[in-house]
Design an enzyme around this catalytic site. Structure first.
Site, PDB file in Angstrom:
ATOM      1  N   GLU A 117      20.314  71.692  43.405  1.00 31.23           N
ATOM      2  CA  GLU A 117      20.260  72.512  42.200  1.00 31.23           C
ATOM      3  C   GLU A 117      20.992  71.875  41.021  1.00 31.23           C
ATOM      4  OE1 GLU A 117      19.648  76.951  43.972  1.00 31.23           O
ATOM      5  OE2 GLU A 117      21.636  76.108  44.165  1.00 31.23           O
ATOM      6  N   CYS A 130      25.261  70.818  34.718  1.00 30.37           N
ATOM      7  CA  CYS A 130      26.006  70.666  35.962  1.00 30.37           C
ATOM      8  C   CYS A 130      25.065  70.022  36.988  1.00 30.37           C
ATOM      9  CB  CYS A 130      26.469  72.054  36.399  1.00 30.37           C
ATOM     10  SG  CYS A 130      27.440  72.042  37.897  1.00 30.37           S
ATOM     11  N   CYS A 137      26.639  69.690  51.336  1.00 34.54           N
ATOM     12  CA  CYS A 137      27.983  69.128  51.182  1.00 34.54           C
ATOM     13  C   CYS A 137      28.652  69.098  52.548  1.00 34.54           C
ATOM     14  CB  CYS A 137      28.797  69.988  50.219  1.00 34.54           C
ATOM     15  SG  CYS A 137      30.373  69.243  49.737  1.00 34.54           S
ATOM     16  N   CYS A 141      34.502  73.639  52.165  1.00 33.51           N
ATOM     17  CA  CYS A 141      35.508  74.475  51.516  1.00 33.51           C
ATOM     18  C   CYS A 141      35.144  75.925  51.834  1.00 33.51           C
ATOM     19  CB  CYS A 141      35.521  74.225  50.007  1.00 33.51           C
ATOM     20  SG  CYS A 141      35.959  72.518  49.631  1.00 33.51           S
ATOM     21  N   CYS A 144      33.172  78.223  49.361  1.00 27.06           N
ATOM     22  CA  CYS A 144      32.015  77.652  48.652  1.00 27.06           C
ATOM     23  C   CYS A 144      30.738  77.850  49.446  1.00 27.06           C
ATOM     24  CB  CYS A 144      32.252  76.176  48.380  1.00 27.06           C
ATOM     25  SG  CYS A 144      30.859  75.389  47.547  1.00 27.06           S
ATOM     26  N   GLU A 193      29.804  66.242  47.065  1.00 25.83           N
ATOM     27  CA  GLU A 193      31.045  65.591  46.650  1.00 25.83           C
ATOM     28  C   GLU A 193      30.685  64.231  46.031  1.00 25.83           C
ATOM     29  OE1 GLU A 193      34.386  66.107  46.292  1.00 25.83           O
ATOM     30  OE2 GLU A 193      34.324  64.021  45.656  1.00 25.83           O
ATOM     31  N   LEU A 247      41.638  71.925  42.994  1.00 20.34           N
ATOM     32  CA  LEU A 247      42.937  72.066  43.658  1.00 20.34           C
ATOM     33  C   LEU A 247      43.000  73.334  44.515  1.00 20.34           C
ATOM     34  CD1 LEU A 247      45.689  70.611  43.880  1.00 20.34           C
ATOM     35  CD2 LEU A 247      46.520  72.136  42.086  1.00 20.34           C
ATOM     36  N   CYS A 368      29.518  79.025  39.562  1.00 18.44           N
ATOM     37  CA  CYS A 368      30.241  78.077  40.408  1.00 18.44           C
ATOM     38  C   CYS A 368      30.192  78.444  41.879  1.00 18.44           C
ATOM     39  CB  CYS A 368      31.716  78.083  40.049  1.00 18.44           C
ATOM     40  SG  CYS A 368      32.063  77.202  38.586  1.00 18.44           S
TER      41      CYS A 368
HETATM   42  N1  SAH Z   1      32.811  68.566  45.494  1.00 20.99           N
HETATM   43  C1  SAH Z   1      33.202  68.642  44.120  1.00 20.99           C
HETATM   44  C2  SAH Z   1      32.160  69.221  43.172  1.00 20.99           C
HETATM   45  C3  SAH Z   1      31.417  70.479  43.589  1.00 20.99           C
HETATM   46  S1  SAH Z   1      32.246  72.045  43.550  1.00 20.99           S
HETATM   47  C4  SAH Z   1      34.492  69.408  44.002  1.00 20.99           C
HETATM   48  O1  SAH Z   1      34.938  69.972  44.980  1.00 20.99           O
HETATM   49  O2  SAH Z   1      35.083  69.412  42.920  1.00 20.99           O
HETATM   50  C5  SAH Z   1      32.401  72.523  41.894  1.00 20.99           C
HETATM   51  C6  SAH Z   1      33.513  73.553  41.670  1.00 20.99           C
HETATM   52  O3  SAH Z   1      33.125  74.883  42.042  1.00 20.99           O
HETATM   53  C7  SAH Z   1      34.735  73.238  42.495  1.00 20.99           C
HETATM   54  O4  SAH Z   1      35.892  73.386  41.740  1.00 20.99           O
HETATM   55  C8  SAH Z   1      34.638  74.290  43.571  1.00 20.99           C
HETATM   56  O5  SAH Z   1      35.837  74.442  44.214  1.00 20.99           O
HETATM   57  C9  SAH Z   1      34.160  75.497  42.795  1.00 20.99           C
HETATM   58  N2  SAH Z   1      33.660  76.572  43.642  1.00 20.99           N
HETATM   59  C10 SAH Z   1      33.029  76.452  44.812  1.00 20.99           C
HETATM   60  N3  SAH Z   1      32.703  77.668  45.314  1.00 20.99           N
HETATM   61  C11 SAH Z   1      33.114  78.589  44.422  1.00 20.99           C
HETATM   62  C12 SAH Z   1      33.033  80.016  44.368  1.00 20.99           C
HETATM   63  N4  SAH Z   1      32.421  80.723  45.312  1.00 20.99           N
HETATM   64  N5  SAH Z   1      33.557  80.629  43.289  1.00 20.99           N
HETATM   65  C13 SAH Z   1      34.124  79.907  42.300  1.00 20.99           C
HETATM   66  N6  SAH Z   1      34.217  78.565  42.306  1.00 20.99           N
HETATM   67  C14 SAH Z   1      33.742  77.896  43.349  1.00 20.99           C
END
Ligand code: SAH
Length: 388
Positions: A117, A130, A137, A141, A144, A193, A247, A368
């Site tokens: 996407e 974006c 991925c 996390c 996510c 990533e 972070l 996000c």
């Molecule tokens: N792998 C990379 C880029 C993709 S994530 C990274 O981790 O930075 C892009 C951003 O969206 C990251 O900061 C991630 O932590 C955030 N993110 C992921 N899931 C989310 C959610 N459910 N709500 C808000 N932010 C989220």
């Protein structure tokens, strides 16, 4: 067996991204030198190759042309030669959703059927695209949505560039003047990533920044990582865009849990790598993304510890507070609005900017961390049906 997908290691599928013998080669994703070489191989006389390469490059990246026949400054008899050996691809857009707030989400289907996407987010003074770096991925996390997608593969450089091309097609951004653009900024913050797909991301961004092509300035590109520490230094040296760090927690204990790559590269190593990032001074601050999870990472003590860490490592920093975007089955809730405000104010009071990022495109699940193709879910439930 634990059925929570966050506990299951995703499968990385190898895939040929080179062109099979005899098939037309995709121009998107070739560097200018590679295109020149390929033209010579295709039989274009070497003395013409530089000129032809420059002409094709401008048709592709200034005008958005996908058909060699439209390249009017290239001799007509060359058109069929080019068309036989090359193509200028666009992934299929399996769905394009427009939010009421102007956000647009594209689900792109690539040649092998896998999908990723791309999201366009217009704001008053800019328009941000974006872009995804991978299908799915591997990071898992916990908050996510993308991490729950099991199949993962790297996107090729061409597939990364193609996401920008498709968005430009849709926004009517050809010819590509640098004035009055809709897409003014790029963030590598979609699915995947980027630092696990370093070579392709580097190559794609090189093409996007090319002075004779789209000419996106590196100051307007941000690469976001969950903290692949050894690659941060290389990214600084070899790509040198803005840096964002996901972070999300200020103790290793919590970060180990919600951003599991922390077990490999703990907070201290991550922040030291940030400190060493080139240009990490006030003119180019590092963005620290911090997702607000109710009763998990949102206390006053967390905010104070965040400030302490950023000061300790003397980081020129901006903190982006992201209200958690829930998705079906997510194990967390978003912090209350008052809590997010208080958290933000504590950081601001320490002299560090900590804006709250407003969720965009929520109505189309484009915010996000929500990126994950519905068609995967659809396919899975179809598979379940079949299995009955
Ligand atoms: N792998 C990379 C880029 C993709 S994530 C990274 O981790 O930075 C892009 C951003 O969206 C990251 O900061 C991630 O932590 C955030 N993110 C992921 N899931 C989310 C959610 N459910 N709500 C808000 N932010 C989220």
């Amino acid at each position: 067996m634990n059925l929570d997908p966050s506990f299951t290691d995703p499968k990385v599928i190898p895939r040929r991204t080179d062109t099979p013998e005899g098939a037309p080669m995709d121009i998107l994703g070739l560097s200018r030198d590679e295109l020149k070489e390929a033209l010579i191989e295709a039989g274009i006389p070497a003395r013409q190759a530089s000129m032809r390469c420059g002409q094709i490059w401008r048709w592709v990246y200034h005008k958005g042309v996908t058909d060699f026949a439209a390249m009017t400054n290239i001799a007509g008899e060359l058109h069929p030669v080019l068309a036989e050996k090359f193509r200028i691809s666009r992934p299929e857009v399996s769905s394009a959703q427009y939010s009421g707030d102007g956000t647009r989400k594209y689900l792109m289907r690539f040649a092998d059927g896998s999908e990723a996407e791309t999201v366009y987010i217009p704001e008053d003074d800019r328009g941000t695209l974006c872009i995804s770096a991978q299908v799915g991925c591997t990071l898992n996390c916990r908050f996510c949505h993308t991490g729950t997608q099991r199949l993962v593969r790297n996107l090729s450089a061409g597939e990364i560039v193609a996401q920008l091309m498709v968005a430009r097609d849709d926004l009517g951004e050809w010819p590509a003047s640098t004035m009055g653009r809709k897409i003014t900024n790029i963030v590598m913050m979609g699915m995947g990533e980027p630092l696990y797909n370093f070579d392709n991301v580097k190559k794609a961004l090189g093409i996007i920044m090319d002075k004779e092509g789209i000419q996106m300035s590196r100051r307007r590109i941000t690469l976001s990582t969950a903290g692949v520490v050894p690659m941060i230094e290389r990214a600084g040296k070899e790509i040198n865009t803005n840096l964002a760090i996901s972070l999300h927690a200020v103790t290793n204990e919590l970060r180990d849990k919600i951003v599991p790559i922390n077990r490999k590269y703990p907070i201290e190593e991550l922040l030291a790598a940030c400190k060493a990032y080139p240009g990490a001074h006030n003119a180019r601050r590092i963005t620290f993304e911090y997702v607000m999870l109710k009763d998990i990472n949102d206390s006053d003590a967390d905010a104070r510890e965040l400030v302490r860490l950023l000061r300790k490592y003397e980081l020129p920093a901006k903190v982006n507070l992201i209200p958690f975007n829930p998705w079906p089955g997510a194990p967390y809730e978003c912090s209350d609005w008052e809590r997010i405000r208080a958290f933000s104010e504590l950081i601001f009071a320490a002299g560090i900017s900590a804006p709250i990022r407003m969720p965009r495109g929520r109505d189309i699940m484009a915010a996000c961390g929500q990126l994950k193709s519905d068609s995967i879910k659809a396919r899975r439930s179809a598979a379940k049906e079949d299995a009955r």
